[in-house]
Design a protein around this motif. Structure first.
Motif, PDB file in Angstrom:
ATOM      1  N   GLY A  58       3.725  85.289  24.541  1.00  0.00           N
ATOM      2  CA  GLY A  58       4.213  86.158  23.484  1.00  0.00           C
ATOM      3  C   GLY A  58       4.568  87.547  23.995  1.00  0.00           C
ATOM      4  N   LEU A  59       3.745  88.076  24.896  1.00  0.00           N
ATOM      5  CA  LEU A  59       4.037  89.381  25.487  1.00  0.00           C
ATOM      6  C   LEU A  59       5.288  89.320  26.358  1.00  0.00           C
ATOM      7  CD1 LEU A  59       0.460  90.639  26.444  1.00  0.00           C
ATOM      8  CD2 LEU A  59       1.951  91.526  24.646  1.00  0.00           C
ATOM      9  N   LEU A  60       5.432  88.238  27.134  1.00  0.00           N
ATOM     10  CA  LEU A  60       6.631  88.063  27.955  1.00  0.00           C
ATOM     11  C   LEU A  60       7.884  88.002  27.087  1.00  0.00           C
ATOM     12  CD1 LEU A  60       5.795  85.485  30.789  1.00  0.00           C
ATOM     13  CD2 LEU A  60       6.372  87.903  31.043  1.00  0.00           C
ATOM     14  N   SER A  61       7.774  87.309  25.961  1.00  0.00           N
ATOM     15  CA  SER A  61       8.901  87.157  25.049  1.00  0.00           C
ATOM     16  C   SER A  61       9.381  88.504  24.526  1.00  0.00           C
ATOM     17  CB  SER A  61       8.509  86.251  23.882  1.00  0.00           C
ATOM     18  OG  SER A  61       9.531  86.177  22.918  1.00  0.00           O
ATOM     19  N   SER A  62       8.434  89.400  24.254  1.00  0.00           N
ATOM     20  CA  SER A  62       8.798  90.723  23.726  1.00  0.00           C
ATOM     21  C   SER A  62       9.359  91.646  24.805  1.00  0.00           C
ATOM     22  CB  SER A  62       7.567  91.379  23.078  1.00  0.00           C
ATOM     23  OG  SER A  62       6.560  91.615  24.045  1.00  0.00           O
ATOM     24  N   GLN A  63       9.088  91.319  26.075  1.00  0.00           N
ATOM     25  CA  GLN A  63       9.534  92.188  27.178  1.00  0.00           C
ATOM     26  C   GLN A  63      10.854  91.730  27.805  1.00  0.00           C
ATOM     27  OE1 GLN A  63       6.297  92.334  29.955  1.00  0.00           O
ATOM     28  NE2 GLN A  63       4.900  93.355  28.536  1.00  0.00           N
ATOM     29  N   ASN A  64      10.977  90.409  27.984  1.00  0.00           N
ATOM     30  CA  ASN A  64      12.151  89.891  28.696  1.00  0.00           C
ATOM     31  C   ASN A  64      12.417  88.459  28.229  1.00  0.00           C
ATOM     32  OD1 ASN A  64      13.918  88.702  30.675  1.00  0.00           O
ATOM     33  ND2 ASN A  64      13.323  90.293  32.124  1.00  0.00           N
ATOM     34  N   GLU A  65      13.388  88.295  27.358  1.00  0.00           N
ATOM     35  CA  GLU A  65      13.644  86.997  26.734  1.00  0.00           C
ATOM     36  C   GLU A  65      14.058  85.941  27.762  1.00  0.00           C
ATOM     37  OE1 GLU A  65      13.711  84.297  23.639  1.00  0.00           O
ATOM     38  OE2 GLU A  65      12.996  86.379  23.648  1.00  0.00           O
ATOM     39  N   GLU A  66      14.888  86.306  28.723  1.00  0.00           N
ATOM     40  CA  GLU A  66      15.339  85.340  29.737  1.00  0.00           C
ATOM     41  C   GLU A  66      14.179  84.890  30.618  1.00  0.00           C
ATOM     42  OE1 GLU A  66      18.656  86.636  32.006  1.00  0.00           O
ATOM     43  OE2 GLU A  66      19.968  86.922  30.259  1.00  0.00           O
ATOM     44  N   LEU A  67      13.358  85.838  31.024  1.00  0.00           N
ATOM     45  CA  LEU A  67      12.199  85.514  31.858  1.00  0.00           C
ATOM     46  C   LEU A  67      11.210  84.651  31.073  1.00  0.00           C
ATOM     47  CD1 LEU A  67      10.811  85.938  34.587  1.00  0.00           C
ATOM     48  CD2 LEU A  67       9.757  88.013  33.640  1.00  0.00           C
ATOM     49  N   PHE A  68      11.082  84.954  29.779  1.00  0.00           N
ATOM     50  CA  PHE A  68      10.202  84.157  28.916  1.00  0.00           C
ATOM     51  C   PHE A  68      10.667  82.700  28.861  1.00  0.00           C
ATOM     52  CE2 PHE A  68      10.138  82.401  24.542  1.00  0.00           C
ATOM     53  CZ  PHE A  68       8.792  82.029  24.491  1.00  0.00           C
ATOM     54  N   LYS A  69      11.957  82.478  28.658  1.00  0.00           N
ATOM     55  CA  LYS A  69      12.477  81.114  28.569  1.00  0.00           C
ATOM     56  C   LYS A  69      12.284  80.347  29.875  1.00  0.00           C
ATOM     57  CE  LYS A  69      15.964  82.074  25.033  1.00  0.00           C
ATOM     58  NZ  LYS A  69      17.412  82.177  24.739  1.00  0.00           N
ATOM     59  N   ALA A  70      12.497  81.031  30.999  1.00  0.00           N
ATOM     60  CA  ALA A  70      12.310  80.390  32.300  1.00  0.00           C
ATOM     61  C   ALA A  70      10.846  80.034  32.530  1.00  0.00           C
ATOM     62  CB  ALA A  70      12.807  81.313  33.403  1.00  0.00           C
ATOM     63  N   THR A  71       9.953  80.897  32.069  1.00  0.00           N
ATOM     64  CA  THR A  71       8.508  80.661  32.235  1.00  0.00           C
ATOM     65  C   THR A  71       8.032  79.560  31.293  1.00  0.00           C
ATOM     66  OG1 THR A  71       8.237  83.009  32.801  1.00  0.00           O
ATOM     67  CG2 THR A  71       6.246  81.775  32.280  1.00  0.00           C
ATOM     68  N   LEU A  72       8.549  79.573  30.069  1.00  0.00           N
ATOM     69  CA  LEU A  72       8.160  78.567  29.079  1.00  0.00           C
ATOM     70  C   LEU A  72       8.524  77.161  29.539  1.00  0.00           C
ATOM     71  CD1 LEU A  72       6.980  78.277  26.162  1.00  0.00           C
ATOM     72  CD2 LEU A  72       9.342  78.292  25.353  1.00  0.00           C
ATOM     73  N   ALA A  73       9.607  77.038  30.283  1.00  0.00           N
ATOM     74  CA  ALA A  73      10.068  75.725  30.758  1.00  0.00           C
ATOM     75  C   ALA A  73       9.067  75.075  31.710  1.00  0.00           C
ATOM     76  CB  ALA A  73      11.425  75.874  31.454  1.00  0.00           C
ATOM     77  N   LYS A  74       8.149  75.847  32.246  1.00  0.00           N
ATOM     78  CA  LYS A  74       7.148  75.313  33.175  1.00  0.00           C
ATOM     79  C   LYS A  74       5.947  74.694  32.449  1.00  0.00           C
ATOM     80  CE  LYS A  74       8.161  79.112  36.389  1.00  0.00           C
ATOM     81  NZ  LYS A  74       7.574  80.301  37.074  1.00  0.00           N
ATOM     82  N   VAL A  75       5.832  74.948  31.145  1.00  0.00           N
ATOM     83  CA  VAL A  75       4.671  74.484  30.372  1.00  0.00           C
ATOM     84  C   VAL A  75       4.860  73.026  29.974  1.00  0.00           C
ATOM     85  CG1 VAL A  75       3.240  74.897  28.329  1.00  0.00           C
ATOM     86  CG2 VAL A  75       4.362  76.826  29.486  1.00  0.00           C
ATOM     87  N   ASN A  76       3.820  72.230  30.111  1.00  0.00           N
ATOM     88  CA  ASN A  76       3.884  70.820  29.705  1.00  0.00           C
ATOM     89  C   ASN A  76       4.351  70.694  28.250  1.00  0.00           C
ATOM     90  OD1 ASN A  76       3.001  69.956  32.170  1.00  0.00           O
ATOM     91  ND2 ASN A  76       1.035  69.160  31.472  1.00  0.00           N
ATOM     92  N   PRO A  77       5.254  69.751  27.948  1.00  0.00           N
ATOM     93  CA  PRO A  77       5.706  69.563  26.568  1.00  0.00           C
ATOM     94  C   PRO A  77       4.544  69.293  25.604  1.00  0.00           C
ATOM     95  CG  PRO A  77       7.109  68.350  28.082  1.00  0.00           C
ATOM     96  CD  PRO A  77       5.962  68.870  28.894  1.00  0.00           C
ATOM     97  N   GLY A  78       3.508  68.631  26.071  1.00  0.00           N
ATOM     98  CA  GLY A  78       2.361  68.344  25.215  1.00  0.00           C
ATOM     99  C   GLY A  78       1.634  69.596  24.772  1.00  0.00           C
TER     100      GLY A  78
END
Length: 310
Positions: free
Chosen positions: A231-251
């Protein structure tokens, strides 16, 4: 308080609150016709009741708002850089994914929590016992955690639990997704030990769940902390947040959606109004950041794990 009320299977504090609410409604109803004539006396009676309530609140528990901060006690800094947050978030992703894969072979399946509420409350002690071996001031005795009788109103207010300062019973919202229960109940147990700051109790709850021997507890703690960091990453850098979120298991993301879907069902102006009230209440009581203090535990985590293994 925990010795006196801990063995009672229901929430004594909630029952007391219910009786007080009924008596207050009864008093207002009885005085409705003479309110204009006796408004001064009635106003003084209300003020006296509120003053008495506030005095006992501070006397029985809330002097803890003035205690030494946990960051001073554990000598943890609060400042960190964006790079520190990103590095810690990536560590959390690896750890959360690892535990998720140990529970579910399929990384697309959400975690289904297998324990009852009563079993969870007892199992919390394991994490606190392990934690107290490293830090003696986290020693917890005399369990007193209850399923709140006001779980539905709590849900509409947007809260997963609270501490009753008059009976020192930890109350949890019995309606919320149960995989969050270990973290939430450990957070409220931290309040019971006299830690008032919401950020500190989030941090202690994280330590108590992740140091538990049970994988489901570890998952509850790591996934909860990861969500705050994302959530903090999302508020700071949307592109970096999306790239980081992609690493999280779908489950793991499925568990987040499960939680989001639950709380969205109960979104009303009641939640907004109550959170405005509680935000100001926290600020009055030595927590300058108000509701934002809940997310400040990221400050403690990032700096604590610069020298500790995650």
């Amino acid at each position: 308080m925990r010795i006196i009320f801990g063995f009672v299977p229901f929430s004594v504090g909630d029952v007391a609150y219910f009786i007080v609410i009924i008596l207050a409604i009864r008093w207002f109803w009885k005085n409705r016709k003479t309110w204009k004539e006796n408004w001064k006396n009635n106003f003084l009676r209300i003020l006296s009741a509120l003053s008495l309530f506030y005095f006992f609140f501070h006397f029985l528990w809330a002097f803890n708002y003035y205690r030494e901060s946990l960051s001073d006690k554990m000598q943890i800094k609060k400042e960190y850089s964006d790079a520190d947050l990103l590095q810690f978030t990536n560590k959390l992703i690896l750890k959360t994914n690892q535990i998720h894969s140990q529970i579910n072979e399929n990384d697309s399946l959400k975690v289904v929590y297998p324990y009852s509420k009563e079993a969870t409350f007892s199992m919390n002690l394991n994490g606190y016992q392990n934690l107290s071996e490293q830090y003696a001031f986290f020693n917890y005795e005399k369990l007193s955690i209850k399923n709140s009788l006001f779980s539905l109103p709590l849900t509409y207010m947007g809260f997963g639990g609270y501490l009753n300062p008059f009976t020192n019973e930890a109350q949890v919202n019995g309606l919320m997704p149960i995989y969050n229960l270990p973290f939430t109940s450990c957070h409220e147990m931290a309040h019971q030990m006299g830690f008032a700051s919401e950020s500190e109790c989030n941090f202690i709850g994280f330590l108590a769940t992740t140091k538990n021997d049970d994988l489901y507890y570890k998952y509850s703690g790591y996934s909860y902390a990861l969500r705050y960091c994302l959530g903090l990453l999302s508020s700071q850098n949307e592109e970096l947040f999306k790239a980081t979120l992609a690493k999280v298991n779908p489950g793991v993301l499925e568990n987040y959606r499960e939680s989001d879907d639950f709380w969205k069902q109960y979104e009303t102006p009641i939640e907004t109004g109550f959170k405005i009230f509680y935000d100001n209440f926290l600020k009055i009581n030595q927590q300058r950041d108000g509701l934002e203090s809940y997310s400040k535990f990221v400050d403690l985590m990032v700096n604590y794990y610069k020298t500790e293994e995650l």
